[in-house]
Design a protein around this motif. Sequence first.
Motif, PDB file in Angstrom:
ATOM      1  N   GLY A  19       8.556  13.680  14.895  1.00  0.00           N
ATOM      2  CA  GLY A  19       9.437  14.136  13.833  1.00  0.00           C
ATOM      3  C   GLY A  19      10.276  12.996  13.281  1.00  0.00           C
ATOM      4  N   VAL A  20      11.237  13.353  12.446  1.00  0.00           N
ATOM      5  CA  VAL A  20      12.079  12.358  11.787  1.00  0.00           C
ATOM      6  C   VAL A  20      12.907  11.575  12.804  1.00  0.00           C
ATOM      7  CG1 VAL A  20      13.978  12.065  10.149  1.00  0.00           C
ATOM      8  CG2 VAL A  20      12.120  13.627   9.621  1.00  0.00           C
ATOM      9  N   ALA A  21      13.179  12.162  13.956  1.00  0.00           N
ATOM     10  CA  ALA A  21      13.974  11.464  14.972  1.00  0.00           C
ATOM     11  C   ALA A  21      13.180  10.367  15.672  1.00  0.00           C
ATOM     12  CB  ALA A  21      14.489  12.463  16.007  1.00  0.00           C
ATOM     13  N   THR A  22      11.861  10.397  15.579  1.00  0.00           N
ATOM     14  CA  THR A  22      11.037   9.420  16.289  1.00  0.00           C
ATOM     15  C   THR A  22      10.646   8.253  15.391  1.00  0.00           C
ATOM     16  OG1 THR A  22      10.130  11.231  17.630  1.00  0.00           O
ATOM     17  CG2 THR A  22       8.986   9.124  17.738  1.00  0.00           C
ATOM     18  N   LEU A  23       9.839   8.502  14.399  1.00  0.00           N
ATOM     19  CA  LEU A  23       9.376   7.491  13.439  1.00  0.00           C
ATOM     20  C   LEU A  23       8.829   6.236  14.127  1.00  0.00           C
ATOM     21  CD1 LEU A  23      12.114   7.750  10.652  1.00  0.00           C
ATOM     22  CD2 LEU A  23       9.915   8.942  10.825  1.00  0.00           C
ATOM     23  N   PRO A  24       7.751   6.390  14.896  1.00  0.00           N
ATOM     24  CA  PRO A  24       7.152   5.224  15.566  1.00  0.00           C
ATOM     25  C   PRO A  24       6.321   4.396  14.589  1.00  0.00           C
ATOM     26  CG  PRO A  24       5.814   7.145  15.974  1.00  0.00           C
ATOM     27  CD  PRO A  24       6.997   7.621  15.161  1.00  0.00           C
ATOM     28  N   TYR A  25       6.169   3.132  14.916  1.00  0.00           N
ATOM     29  CA  TYR A  25       5.396   2.207  14.086  1.00  0.00           C
ATOM     30  C   TYR A  25       4.046   1.925  14.732  1.00  0.00           C
ATOM     31  CZ  TYR A  25       9.891   1.137  11.845  1.00  0.00           C
ATOM     32  OH  TYR A  25      11.092   1.224  11.178  1.00  0.00           O
ATOM     33  N   GLY A  26       3.031   1.804  13.881  1.00  0.00           N
ATOM     34  CA  GLY A  26       1.714   1.459  14.361  1.00  0.00           C
ATOM     35  C   GLY A  26       0.930   0.750  13.277  1.00  0.00           C
ATOM     36  N   VAL A 255      -2.738  -0.240  25.971  1.00  0.00           N
ATOM     37  CA  VAL A 255      -1.438   0.129  25.416  1.00  0.00           C
ATOM     38  C   VAL A 255      -1.628   1.173  24.327  1.00  0.00           C
ATOM     39  CG1 VAL A 255      -0.383  -2.101  25.949  1.00  0.00           C
ATOM     40  CG2 VAL A 255      -1.438  -1.737  23.712  1.00  0.00           C
ATOM     41  N   SER A 256      -0.618   1.995  24.149  1.00  0.00           N
ATOM     42  CA  SER A 256      -0.663   3.045  23.139  1.00  0.00           C
ATOM     43  C   SER A 256      -0.542   2.441  21.741  1.00  0.00           C
ATOM     44  CB  SER A 256       0.459   4.055  23.379  1.00  0.00           C
ATOM     45  OG  SER A 256       1.728   3.417  23.400  1.00  0.00           O
ATOM     46  N   PRO A 257      -1.038   3.139  20.727  1.00  0.00           N
ATOM     47  CA  PRO A 257      -1.019   2.582  19.369  1.00  0.00           C
ATOM     48  C   PRO A 257       0.323   2.680  18.661  1.00  0.00           C
ATOM     49  CG  PRO A 257      -2.074   4.727  19.356  1.00  0.00           C
ATOM     50  CD  PRO A 257      -1.796   4.395  20.792  1.00  0.00           C
ATOM     51  N   TRP A 258       1.246   3.491  19.174  1.00  0.00           N
ATOM     52  CA  TRP A 258       2.536   3.685  18.515  1.00  0.00           C
ATOM     53  C   TRP A 258       3.649   3.051  19.334  1.00  0.00           C
ATOM     54  CZ3 TRP A 258       2.044   4.894  13.722  1.00  0.00           C
ATOM     55  CH2 TRP A 258       0.973   5.698  13.304  1.00  0.00           C
ATOM     56  N   VAL A 259       4.488   2.270  18.666  1.00  0.00           N
ATOM     57  CA  VAL A 259       5.646   1.649  19.295  1.00  0.00           C
ATOM     58  C   VAL A 259       6.887   2.403  18.814  1.00  0.00           C
ATOM     59  CG1 VAL A 259       6.981  -0.462  19.619  1.00  0.00           C
ATOM     60  CG2 VAL A 259       4.490  -0.586  19.329  1.00  0.00           C
ATOM     61  N   VAL A 260       7.603   3.014  19.750  1.00  0.00           N
ATOM     62  CA  VAL A 260       8.789   3.803  19.432  1.00  0.00           C
ATOM     63  C   VAL A 260      10.013   2.890  19.476  1.00  0.00           C
ATOM     64  CG1 VAL A 260      10.251   5.734  20.157  1.00  0.00           C
ATOM     65  CG2 VAL A 260       7.763   5.909  20.344  1.00  0.00           C
ATOM     66  N   PRO A 261      10.773   2.791  18.389  1.00  0.00           N
ATOM     67  CA  PRO A 261      11.947   1.910  18.385  1.00  0.00           C
ATOM     68  C   PRO A 261      12.977   2.331  19.426  1.00  0.00           C
ATOM     69  CG  PRO A 261      11.417   2.679  16.158  1.00  0.00           C
ATOM     70  CD  PRO A 261      10.586   3.484  17.103  1.00  0.00           C
ATOM     71  N   LEU A 262      13.691   1.351  19.972  1.00  0.00           N
ATOM     72  CA  LEU A 262      14.762   1.679  20.911  1.00  0.00           C
ATOM     73  C   LEU A 262      15.774   2.628  20.277  1.00  0.00           C
ATOM     74  CD1 LEU A 262      15.751  -1.601  22.814  1.00  0.00           C
ATOM     75  CD2 LEU A 262      14.396   0.322  23.634  1.00  0.00           C
ATOM     76  N   ALA A 263      15.979   2.490  18.971  1.00  0.00           N
ATOM     77  CA  ALA A 263      16.958   3.336  18.291  1.00  0.00           C
ATOM     78  C   ALA A 263      16.628   4.815  18.410  1.00  0.00           C
ATOM     79  CB  ALA A 263      17.060   2.946  16.811  1.00  0.00           C
ATOM     80  N   ALA A 264      15.350   5.152  18.587  1.00  0.00           N
ATOM     81  CA  ALA A 264      14.951   6.558  18.714  1.00  0.00           C
ATOM     82  C   ALA A 264      15.265   7.109  20.096  1.00  0.00           C
ATOM     83  CB  ALA A 264      13.456   6.701  18.429  1.00  0.00           C
ATOM     84  N   LEU A 265      15.619   6.240  21.040  1.00  0.00           N
ATOM     85  CA  LEU A 265      15.798   6.658  22.429  1.00  0.00           C
ATOM     86  C   LEU A 265      17.261   6.729  22.854  1.00  0.00           C
ATOM     87  CD1 LEU A 265      12.894   4.596  24.019  1.00  0.00           C
ATOM     88  CD2 LEU A 265      12.919   7.057  23.572  1.00  0.00           C
ATOM     89  N   ASP A 266      18.180   6.700  21.900  1.00  0.00           N
ATOM     90  CA  ASP A 266      19.606   6.737  22.251  1.00  0.00           C
ATOM     91  C   ASP A 266      19.944   7.953  23.108  1.00  0.00           C
ATOM     92  OD1 ASP A 266      20.323   4.365  21.138  1.00  0.00           O
ATOM     93  OD2 ASP A 266      21.130   5.208  19.285  1.00  0.00           O
TER      94      ASP A 266
END
Length: 411
Positions: A19-26, A255-266
């Motif tokens: 969702g919008v809270a995640t927004l991972p990059y790949g 490794v997984s194809p999506w990198v989740v930003p640290l900002a999404a893990l607050d």
Amino acid sequence: MTTVSAAPWLDVPADHPFGVATLPYGVFSTAADPVARVGVAIGELILDLAPVVRLLAPRLAPAVAGPSLDALLAAGPRTWAEVRAAVTTWLTDPSFSDQLGAHLVPARDAVLHLPFTVADYVDFYASEQHATNLGRMFRPGQDPLTPNWKHLPIGYHGRAGTVVGSGTGVVRPSGQRREPDGGITFGPSRRLDIEAELGFVVGAPSRLGRPVELTRFAEHVFGVCLVNDWSARDIQAWEYVPLGPFLGKSFATSVSPWVVPLAALDAARVAPPERTVPLLPYLDDSRTPPWGLDVRLEVRLNGHVVSRPVFDGMYWTGAQMLAHLTANGASLRTGDLYASGTISGARPDQRGSLIELSWGGAEPLRLADGTTRTFLEDGDEVVISAVAPGAGGTVIGLGEVRGRILPAGRD
């Protein structure tokens, strides 16, 4: 299922892990456009980032223009925050729907690639439960933890060239092993294993000779991904004394194809377990914001759930691993990857490797279809997925990393 109220035009379920809270990059491509490019996952869609940024935020275009995440990783924390804020605005404001619509690709039509160029790879051994389990197996009657274990994050330098993207077949490795009768033979591994891990992706580099302090973790680490550090236990057991893992580890790390930003893990940040040994100042995080993470994994073998490891009990945090990795002045490079080591919890069903789940092969693991496993057989497929809590009850998804075992000598 309800939709995200802030972005009804996207029709993304409120509990969708992307969702919008995640927004991972790949990095992805399609049959219609085979050029690899940077994307952001949103629900069951991928936003083709480069053309949107050129249109709406051209100043940020160089960071997302390449065929990988490398430029974005190197751009540093300020740019990371600006890109994430811009993407969040575009995806939550219906007024941007016309500009974004042509650049939203169904995820089912995409081919996902290794998201960044891996510069160096380091693997740690940060789970007290995992280290204790292996110590009990291999050193019965002795203290399961080595004397240094609670004083520093133990790790080894791996092989960056064999870090592969999710879905890449894993050829059964061959190597030397010592047989029960003492004979030394060479051949395909008979004890091929998994290690369910969390990976940390370095963005901003550091200077040689300058250790990275605990408090600077988020200045250098861009985000996290899932890692399966495949392990040939029989090869490893014979070779690792006295210098540690080598050929039993270096054949493949997925490794997984999506990198989740640290900002999404607050919202997923938690205090690590109580430390029972005083830490030296460079590792002492008792007076800094905690970097334990409430990440919950699931391991499936041929479609059957065999384990649900939890990361919140890891003795060493990602910040401590980074501080120790650079404590001698070793420099960071953009694209460095370091992983946590096997994630295992206190319960038997939270063990993140087959050597633990089958207790060294002595207790075969029974799958739901009636078959049993001690270690991996040719054709077996392992899928590791994970989620974490997000703000306001949202779910942060880390996607999945998968791999299938191919017979020795085949690709």
